[in-house]
Enzyme design. Sequence first.
Site, PDB file in Angstrom:
ATOM      1  N   ARG A  65      64.756  59.443  39.236  1.00 54.69           N
ATOM      2  CA  ARG A  65      65.632  59.486  40.406  1.00 54.69           C
ATOM      3  C   ARG A  65      66.818  58.523  40.292  1.00 54.69           C
ATOM      4  O   ARG A  65      67.897  58.796  40.788  1.00 54.69           O
ATOM      5  CB  ARG A  65      64.746  59.097  41.591  1.00 54.69           C
ATOM      6  CG  ARG A  65      65.315  59.203  42.959  1.00 54.69           C
ATOM      7  CD  ARG A  65      64.222  58.890  43.974  1.00 54.69           C
ATOM      8  NE  ARG A  65      63.333  57.811  43.530  1.00 54.69           N
ATOM      9  CZ  ARG A  65      63.569  56.506  43.709  1.00 54.69           C
ATOM     10  NH1 ARG A  65      64.659  56.122  44.321  1.00 54.69           N
ATOM     11  NH2 ARG A  65      62.701  55.591  43.296  1.00 54.69           N
ATOM     12  N   LYS A 174      46.112  57.475  34.838  1.00 54.51           N
ATOM     13  CA  LYS A 174      45.149  57.172  35.875  1.00 54.51           C
ATOM     14  C   LYS A 174      45.882  56.647  37.105  1.00 54.51           C
ATOM     15  O   LYS A 174      47.042  56.244  36.959  1.00 54.51           O
ATOM     16  CB  LYS A 174      44.131  56.166  35.364  1.00 54.51           C
ATOM     17  CG  LYS A 174      44.737  54.823  34.996  1.00 54.51           C
ATOM     18  CD  LYS A 174      43.726  53.728  34.924  1.00 54.51           C
ATOM     19  CE  LYS A 174      43.353  53.229  36.309  1.00 54.51           C
ATOM     20  NZ  LYS A 174      42.878  51.850  36.338  1.00 54.51           N
ATOM     21  N   HIS A 204      42.853  54.567  28.960  1.00 50.34           N
ATOM     22  CA  HIS A 204      43.360  53.880  27.766  1.00 50.34           C
ATOM     23  C   HIS A 204      42.257  53.134  27.015  1.00 50.34           C
ATOM     24  O   HIS A 204      42.415  52.804  25.848  1.00 50.34           O
ATOM     25  CB  HIS A 204      44.540  52.963  28.101  1.00 50.34           C
ATOM     26  CG  HIS A 204      44.169  51.679  28.749  1.00 50.34           C
ATOM     27  ND1 HIS A 204      43.887  51.561  30.078  1.00 50.34           N
ATOM     28  CD2 HIS A 204      44.022  50.418  28.248  1.00 50.34           C
ATOM     29  CE1 HIS A 204      43.595  50.309  30.366  1.00 50.34           C
ATOM     30  NE2 HIS A 204      43.666  49.592  29.273  1.00 50.34           N
ATOM     31  N   LYS A 208      41.125  52.264  22.450  1.00 53.96           N
ATOM     32  CA  LYS A 208      40.877  50.959  21.822  1.00 53.96           C
ATOM     33  C   LYS A 208      40.007  51.149  20.575  1.00 53.96           C
ATOM     34  O   LYS A 208      39.018  51.890  20.619  1.00 53.96           O
ATOM     35  CB  LYS A 208      40.183  50.020  22.817  1.00 53.96           C
ATOM     36  CG  LYS A 208      41.089  49.607  23.988  1.00 53.96           C
ATOM     37  CD  LYS A 208      40.395  48.624  24.910  1.00 53.96           C
ATOM     38  CE  LYS A 208      41.201  48.351  26.161  1.00 53.96           C
ATOM     39  NZ  LYS A 208      42.268  47.365  26.022  1.00 53.96           N
ATOM     40  N   GLU A 242      38.232  39.975  33.495  1.00 56.38           N
ATOM     41  CA  GLU A 242      39.660  39.651  33.382  1.00 56.38           C
ATOM     42  C   GLU A 242      39.934  38.325  34.071  1.00 56.38           C
ATOM     43  O   GLU A 242      39.319  38.029  35.107  1.00 56.38           O
ATOM     44  CB  GLU A 242      40.499  40.731  34.065  1.00 56.38           C
ATOM     45  CG  GLU A 242      40.500  42.045  33.348  1.00 56.38           C
ATOM     46  CD  GLU A 242      41.438  43.018  34.038  1.00 56.38           C
ATOM     47  OE1 GLU A 242      42.614  43.064  33.679  1.00 56.38           O
ATOM     48  OE2 GLU A 242      40.978  43.722  34.948  1.00 56.38           O
ATOM     49  N   ASP A 261      39.229  50.862  39.998  1.00 52.56           N
ATOM     50  CA  ASP A 261      40.201  50.425  38.995  1.00 52.56           C
ATOM     51  C   ASP A 261      39.595  50.359  37.587  1.00 52.56           C
ATOM     52  O   ASP A 261      40.240  50.701  36.606  1.00 52.56           O
ATOM     53  CB  ASP A 261      40.733  49.039  39.407  1.00 52.56           C
ATOM     54  CG  ASP A 261      41.942  48.609  38.598  1.00 52.56           C
ATOM     55  OD1 ASP A 261      42.872  49.416  38.454  1.00 52.56           O
ATOM     56  OD2 ASP A 261      41.957  47.462  38.105  1.00 52.56           O
ATOM     57  N   HIS A 266      37.035  53.068  32.921  1.00 51.17           N
ATOM     58  CA  HIS A 266      36.839  52.352  31.658  1.00 51.17           C
ATOM     59  C   HIS A 266      35.367  52.021  31.381  1.00 51.17           C
ATOM     60  O   HIS A 266      34.853  52.281  30.297  1.00 51.17           O
ATOM     61  CB  HIS A 266      37.650  51.057  31.644  1.00 51.17           C
ATOM     62  CG  HIS A 266      39.088  51.236  32.035  1.00 51.17           C
ATOM     63  ND1 HIS A 266      39.812  52.356  31.733  1.00 51.17           N
ATOM     64  CD2 HIS A 266      39.953  50.415  32.695  1.00 51.17           C
ATOM     65  CE1 HIS A 266      41.057  52.228  32.193  1.00 51.17           C
ATOM     66  NE2 HIS A 266      41.159  51.065  32.781  1.00 51.17           N
ATOM     67  N   LYS A 370      37.907  40.676  38.487  1.00 50.68           N
ATOM     68  CA  LYS A 370      39.188  39.973  38.336  1.00 50.68           C
ATOM     69  C   LYS A 370      38.928  38.493  38.548  1.00 50.68           C
ATOM     70  O   LYS A 370      38.007  38.101  39.265  1.00 50.68           O
ATOM     71  CB  LYS A 370      40.176  40.447  39.404  1.00 50.68           C
ATOM     72  CG  LYS A 370      40.553  41.921  39.313  1.00 50.68           C
ATOM     73  CD  LYS A 370      41.675  42.130  38.328  1.00 50.68           C
ATOM     74  CE  LYS A 370      42.121  43.580  38.277  1.00 50.68           C
ATOM     75  NZ  LYS A 370      43.013  43.868  37.153  1.00 50.68           N
TER      76      LYS A 370
HETATM   77  C1  BG6 Z   1      43.976  49.108  34.059  1.00 54.23           C
HETATM   78  C2  BG6 Z   1      43.748  48.499  35.405  1.00 54.23           C
HETATM   79  O1  BG6 Z   1      43.506  50.426  34.020  1.00 54.23           O
HETATM   80  O2  BG6 Z   1      43.280  48.352  33.082  1.00 54.23           O
HETATM   81  C3  BG6 Z   1      44.174  47.042  35.442  1.00 54.23           C
HETATM   82  O3  BG6 Z   1      44.481  49.215  36.397  1.00 54.23           O
HETATM   83  C4  BG6 Z   1      43.494  46.286  34.327  1.00 54.23           C
HETATM   84  O4  BG6 Z   1      43.851  46.444  36.684  1.00 54.23           O
HETATM   85  C5  BG6 Z   1      43.691  47.001  32.998  1.00 54.23           C
HETATM   86  O5  BG6 Z   1      44.052  44.989  34.275  1.00 54.23           O
HETATM   87  C6  BG6 Z   1      42.860  46.354  31.915  1.00 54.23           C
HETATM   88  O6  BG6 Z   1      43.213  46.907  30.687  1.00 54.23           O
HETATM   89  P1  BG6 Z   1      43.077  46.045  29.355  1.00 54.23           P
HETATM   90  O7  BG6 Z   1      43.468  46.977  28.280  1.00 54.23           O
HETATM   91  O8  BG6 Z   1      43.979  44.870  29.522  1.00 54.23           O
HETATM   92  O9  BG6 Z   1      41.640  45.624  29.312  1.00 54.23           O
END
Ligand code: BG6
Length: 521
Positions: A65, A174, A204, A208, A242, A261, A266, A370
Amino acid sequence: MSVETMARPVPLPQNGGAPASVTPCAFVLFGATGDLTRRKIVPALFDLDLQGLLPDPFVIIAFARRDKDDTTFREDLRAAVREFAPQLPTDGPEWQEFARHVFYLRSNLDDPEGYRRLAQRLQELDRTFGLGGNRLFYLATPPDNFDEVITHLGVAGLNRPGSEQGWARLIIEKPFGYDLNSARQLNALLAPVFAEHQVYRIDHYLGKEAVQNILVLRFANQIFEPLWNQKYIDNVQITVAETLGMEGRGAYFEKSGITRDIVQNHALQVLTLVAMEPPVSLAADHVRDEKVKVLKSIRPFTLEDVAQKTVRGQYGPGFIETPEGTRTVPGYREEQGVDPLSSTETFAAFRFDIQNWRWAGVPFYVQAGKRLPKRVTEVQIQFKAVPEVLFARLDCTGLRPNRLIIRIQPDEGAWIEIASKVPGPQLSIEMVRMDFRYGSTFNTPVRDAYQRLLLDAIRGDASLFARGDEVEAAWELLTPVLDAWQNLTCPIFPNYPAGTWGPPAVNSLLSGGRVWHIPQR
Ligand code: BG6
């Protein structure tokens, strides 16, 4: 005209209709001015180009946009690569050559005219560059825009390739849905427009290296598989920790929480790879069939189970270790965009029971959070203790059950803990480690997960992407938990200080003298 009449799935064979090879294509990016494009997608594409892995020719068209043109957009991308992948050369001819194939098409996402112009542009680029009618659409927009983009692509006929021999694919970022209903709705919206083999749902974690290595470790080695079952394994633990807090994503996280999340996608992807049966082959659908079976074998959560087998937490103020030293950080409720009385969980732990022949009686514990003390993702396979004869009867206190730890990040690799005699005249035993690290073993950098995923989508290999029924099965498992949490009394939040391993209640999840694996690195 409605989507139903205009948009038909393209009758291509499995795997996007092409063998797993890179063919020239146009890469159409929605959400091109967003954070993901800057942080991940463009650095990954440029790095792939530098490695000579992208098809030649390869053209990027941004559909967005904001008021930009090819030149300003190319400069924006160069700034993004400099910021997020500073090791890549953006001053030389490589960047010039890459940028020459980047184009900007300005349009609102809900403007049908924009999609007509896109169709025209793609035809022109097909002719200029010889792209063979191949197109890969990437939905990197916020999920609220998924519906309109998918619908308009269908109406404009962009769900079909530009030539008879070409292909059209769609990558979706996602989150895929917010709960079971919304995931079903999104799948239902997709189905008349793109056939399942055209759709690449990103998780994602599957890109890995160490996640991909789970199948290799299990099925390319004879030594693990005979032990990989309830006879020899006591429990499995998956930790996704994290140190990050909200980093400006508070408003998003308020609606998501750690379960949506991280766990629904994951963590459950990792769990299915650890628990699945050997697939018939490595073809995308064979692997995904087995993963779906695992999800469907997990015992559904009743209200009582939710109280007993799940723990949620929210961080308060605390301390986080950074390379620059210890830093004081605010609690979740003080983060920007967060309700000061929020009951959103920033930590969650679960006990999953897989009710099948292989895993009956073996708990799979998952914890994610987190603002934990370390950024680390690990899987611990805890084996059963040896029979209490011989060494267990002696005074050799160091003897413990074997463990296999799969380090997904950082420092990708795996180690196994085995009992060993301590040198000396007495019989004394200690647990020692056999450690494998990607970094030192292969002497090659582990690339960002997005590189592998983008390349796979370009070459039509969907095995590292989630299938529609797989995503729904994961939501089917967790939606009752999320609903129950709404109805059960919420714990008093915050219930863990930032920089600690979650609320103390998490220990009550483990039974039979088991303890949580605390990753050391
Ligand atoms: C994302 C989440 O899918 O994955 C984030 O939305 C998270 O909150 C991230 O920090 C973690 O990915 P990675 O590859 O850093 O472990």
